[in-house]
Write a protein that holds these residues in place. Structure first.
Motif, PDB file in Angstrom:
ATOM      1  N   LYS B 265      16.189   7.886 -29.086  1.00  0.00           N
ATOM      2  CA  LYS B 265      16.319   6.466 -28.762  1.00  0.00           C
ATOM      3  C   LYS B 265      16.754   5.719 -30.023  1.00  0.00           C
ATOM      4  N   ILE B 432       2.788  -0.428 -32.968  1.00  0.00           N
ATOM      5  CA  ILE B 432       3.488  -0.719 -31.702  1.00  0.00           C
ATOM      6  C   ILE B 432       3.465  -2.210 -31.390  1.00  0.00           C
ATOM      7  N   ALA B 435       5.082  -4.189 -28.194  1.00  0.00           N
ATOM      8  CA  ALA B 435       5.233  -2.924 -27.451  1.00  0.00           C
ATOM      9  C   ALA B 435       6.092  -3.095 -26.211  1.00  0.00           C
ATOM     10  N   ARG B 438       9.878  -2.597 -26.476  1.00  0.00           N
ATOM     11  CA  ARG B 438      10.426  -1.350 -27.032  1.00  0.00           C
ATOM     12  C   ARG B 438      10.908  -0.378 -25.946  1.00  0.00           C
ATOM     13  N   ALA B 439      10.920  -0.814 -24.698  1.00  0.00           N
ATOM     14  CA  ALA B 439      11.328   0.064 -23.594  1.00  0.00           C
ATOM     15  C   ALA B 439      12.781   0.508 -23.790  1.00  0.00           C
ATOM     16  N   TYR B 441      10.557   4.408 -23.384  1.00  0.00           N
ATOM     17  CA  TYR B 441       9.537   4.961 -24.274  1.00  0.00           C
ATOM     18  C   TYR B 441       9.672   6.452 -24.501  1.00  0.00           C
ATOM     19  N   LEU B 450       5.861   0.982 -19.687  1.00  0.00           N
ATOM     20  CA  LEU B 450       4.541   1.204 -20.287  1.00  0.00           C
ATOM     21  C   LEU B 450       3.573   1.743 -19.238  1.00  0.00           C
ATOM     22  N   LEU B 453       4.140   5.249 -19.201  1.00  0.00           N
ATOM     23  CA  LEU B 453       3.767   5.889 -20.465  1.00  0.00           C
ATOM     24  C   LEU B 453       2.267   6.149 -20.542  1.00  0.00           C
ATOM     25  N   GLY B 476       8.749  -2.632 -18.600  1.00  0.00           N
ATOM     26  CA  GLY B 476       9.775  -1.658 -18.969  1.00  0.00           C
ATOM     27  C   GLY B 476      11.024  -1.883 -18.151  1.00  0.00           C
TER      28      GLY B 476
END
Lengths: 204, 529
Positions: B265, B432, B435, B438-439, B441, B450, B453, B476
């Motif tokens: 990624k 994170i 968080a 940040r998708a 993951y 998430l 995840l 996400g």
């Protein structure tokens, strides 16, 4: 041979040295445009140019007393090879290393000092060659020393510290100058002895 | 036969004088060129943000004039989804700048007067990439009208490897891709002829670029193009991912690297100062080393990364990321944030403290900083974390660190310490913060949300990537069940390099200890980070 009287440089002498100098220098500066690192390859190609011209200068140096033409060719190639060397010096010190201090840091004290000595001594001898009215003994001795020092520095650097084409240039330099020296030794004739005339009026 | 010395001397002068004059002229022109070319690329020294957005990092690809007309000349390569799917910017996931855009180029395409690879001065502009190209993303809520451009995360839609494939396919077309046809296309589009210097630089560049591509064909094979550049079967990297180690293996070790499936990624670059060791495998310590290697993997060279302006841009861009903060969920999704419950967030914080905090740390409410967890910064071995192994086990992995270190000469501005580079056997625990942004993951972007995840919901084995909208409920990327114009890339987790297994924290899905209520609470808390 009184070298100052012999320094009557003709168009032929000048063209023989200037034209190859110009062509080699233009090629060195322009061909580098195609490389991946413009400044680095200008540094490399200008030292090739210098080595080739220096080779001719050193060979003519061996024969410089043989004729006026030989002397003038030596002077011109000695000068033009130094000019080519100055281009190399500028690119290496100021554009590749980024300054005098950085050059010492990058090359190490021994190599950098040797290079700076070459730059200054060679330049001084070129100036002397053009400006001094006669070749006095101290000038002859320092000139011989300068030639030997610069020859040795170029040969050692090219053949031992470098590879590829530069090594071959160094080998050719060493071999051709050695050969010229050998030929000069073999063909050298001592100057004729001038017998002193007997005294006309010996003391009684 | 009598020989006339006078005439011989005359003939000699006829040759010598023009030779001397010609050589003098050549020398003069050469010196003029050298003086003039210095001025073509006067270095510009930008501040941090400007360097991140507009500063070249040595990745010049093609002349600006070419970049402006190339996609129009080759719609078969640059609009693989057909004209109705949008232009090349849309189809390859680039970000269109807000405001006037006379060049028609996306965010992160920057022009400079440096030639590709060498960084030698150019009289004509060349286009390269700045950091923002990869490290910014669009976040648009599913069904919403507002699109946010967020600086810091990897561009989740960017299919850079697909675009490069299209570029290479176009460049190898010797019939259609010529200087004359480029000039003609430019003139038709802009009602303005290219200058002589632009045509000259295009010719020089095209010849060099094409020769390099051709020389590499036996090693790397032909590009696909012809509408296949985004196919996962053809170019499996896909949106939001790169193959940095394949680039290093090719350029540094000079091997094909074609059997590697090390999909990574595009990294988020928030608060880079909070990470001692970074990259997902914790292999690089020094921030400038990370950035210079990222630039190198994107096409910069050791030579041009020594140029003062490029050195400055890479350092300033890196410094920009030291304190770069990600957005808050409440900023981007105020409506969804309004649905969060303080009570659930508090309970979620407890779950986080018990199961996640040790590895990932937690926010410091007093300072706004981050409190490092006891295991934060540690490498979790592959055998423990269980995520996709390709990044750790790829061929040549053991050699990379030493080879990369030796790549930089001792006096190079980016020469780092050998101790700042290491080979690891796992993945590093990092902070994170932000968080939700940040998708997708896991390091290979194999988990979309998430919710998946943390195993609140099952992780999908097949989904579709492209310009995915954001799902604020599951935190996400949204994926339809079938591909469509915006979601063209079929992501199959069973393919090598795409595994979505591992990192089963707090619990495996419906495994021992699995608690849906606690996971709901945890999800709410994670949205607040």
């Amino acid at each position: 041979m009184d070298t100052t009287r012999e320094r009557m440089i003709t168009l032929t002498h000048f063209a023989n040295a200037y034209v190859p100098f110009g062509i080699l220098l233009v090629l060195a500066l322009l061909v580098a445009e195609q490389s991946n690192n413009l400044n680095l390859y200008r540094t490399i190609y200008t030292i090739w140019t210098t080595t080739i011209l220096l080779n001719l200068a050193l060979c003519f140096y061996v024969f410089r007393r043989v004729s006026r033409a030989a002397y003038n060719h030596w002077l011109l190639f000695w000068t033009f090879s130094y000019v080519a060397y100055l281009f190399h010096f500028y690119w290496a010190v100021f554009l590749v290393f980024g300054g005098i201090r950085e050059t010492f840091a990058g090359q190490g004290a021994l190599i950098a000092t040797t290079n700076f000595i070459i730059t200054l001594w060679w330049g001084a001898d070129v100036l002397l060659a053009w400006l001094a009215k006669s070749e006095r003994k101290w000038i002859r001795i320092q000139r011989a020393a300068a030639h030997v020092f610069i020859f040795a520095a170029f040969v050692v650097t090219a053949t031992i510290l470098r590879g590829g084409l530069v090594r071959w240039l160094g080998i050719i330099l060493a071999a051709s100058v050695g050969l010229c020296f050998l030929i000069r030794l073999i063909t050298w004739e001592p100057p004729p002895k001038i017998e002193r005339a007997a005294e006309v009026n010996p003391r009684a | 036969m009598p020989f006339s010395k006078t005439r011989a001397r005359f003939l000699l002068r006829v040759v010598q004088i023009p030779a001397v004059v010609l050589v003098s002229l050549l020398l003069l022109l050469t010196f003029v060129l050298i003086i003039v070319e210095r001025r073509w690329s006067e270095p510009q020294f930008r501040g941090q943000r400007e360097a991140f957005f507009d500063g070249t990092i040595g990745t010049e690809v093609m002349p600006l004039a070419v970049a402006k007309v190339l996609p129009d000349m080759f719609p078969e390569h640059f609009q693989p989804g057909g004209r109705e799917a949008g232009d090349w910017i849309d189809q390859f996931g680039f970000i269109r700048p807000a405001g006037p855009n006379p060049d028609g180029l996306p965010v992160g395409f920057v022009a400079s007067n440096y030639r590709p690879q060498s960084g030698a001065p150019s009289p004509a502009k060349f286009v390269g990439f700045s950091c923002v190209l990869c490290h910014s993303t669009r976040i648009k809520e599913k069904g919403g009208n507002t699109e946010h451009i967020v600086i810091g995360p990897g561009n989740a839609a960017l299919n850079l490897f697909g675009w490069v494939d299209a570029l290479q396919a176009a460049a190898l077309d010797e019939e259609k891709f010529t200087t004359a046809k480029i000039a003609k296309a430019y003139e038709e589009k802009y009602n303005e002829a290219l200058s002589t210097k632009e045509k000259l630089m295009i010719s020089l560049w095209l010849r060099e670029f094409r020769n390099t591509l051709r020389d590499n064909l036996p090693k790397y094979d032909e590009p696909f193009g012809q509408g296949r550049s985004r196919d996962p079967e053809a170019v499996p990297t896909g949106p939001g991912r790169t193959q940095p180690f394949r680039t290093l293996v090719r350029r540094v070790i000079d091997r094909p690297g074609t059997t590697m499936s090390v999909y990574t990624k595009i990294a988020p670059v928030y608060h880079e100062d909070w990470k001692e060791w970074a990259q997902v495998d914790g292999s690089i310590r020094d921030l400038y080393a990370r950035s210079s290697l990222a630039a190198f993997a994107a096409g910069a060279t050791i030579d041009n990364m020594a140029l003062p302006e490029i050195v400055h841009n890479i350092r300033q861009s890196s410094d920009y990321t030291r304190a770069l903060e990600g957005p808050k969920f409440t900023q981007l999704f105020p409506n969804a944030a309004g649905q969060l419950s303080d009570e659930r967030i508090a309970r979620g914080r407890e779950v986080y403290a018990q199961h996640c905090q040790s590895c990932h740390g937690h926010p410091d409410p007093g300072t706004g900083g981050w409190v490092k967890g006891p295991r934060q910064g540690e490498i979790v071995p592959l055998s423990e974390i269980g995520t996709d192994p390709e990044r750790i086990n790829f061929r040549h992995g053991a050699r990379i660190a030493d080879t990369v270190f030796e790549l930089f000469p001792s006096a190079h501005p980016f020469k780092f310490q050998r101790a700042d580079l290491r080979t690891t056997d796992g993945y590093v625990n990092g902070p994170i913060d932000s968080a939700f942004s940040r998708a997708p993951y896991l390091h290979n972007a194999s988990v979309l949300t998430l919710a998946e995840l943390i195993n609140l919901k099952p992780r999908r084995n097949i989904f579709f990537r492209g310009n995915n909208a954001y799902d604020p409920v599951d935190a996400g990327l949204f994926s339809p069940d079938q591909p469509d114009r915006d979601h063209y890339f079929r992501f199959d987790v069973s393919l090598r390099g795409n595994s979505n297994r591992g990192h089963d924290y707090p619990w495996p899905y419906r495994g021992a200890g699995w608690n849906a209520a606690q996971l709901e609470d945890l999800l709410q808390y994670l949205k607040t980070l």
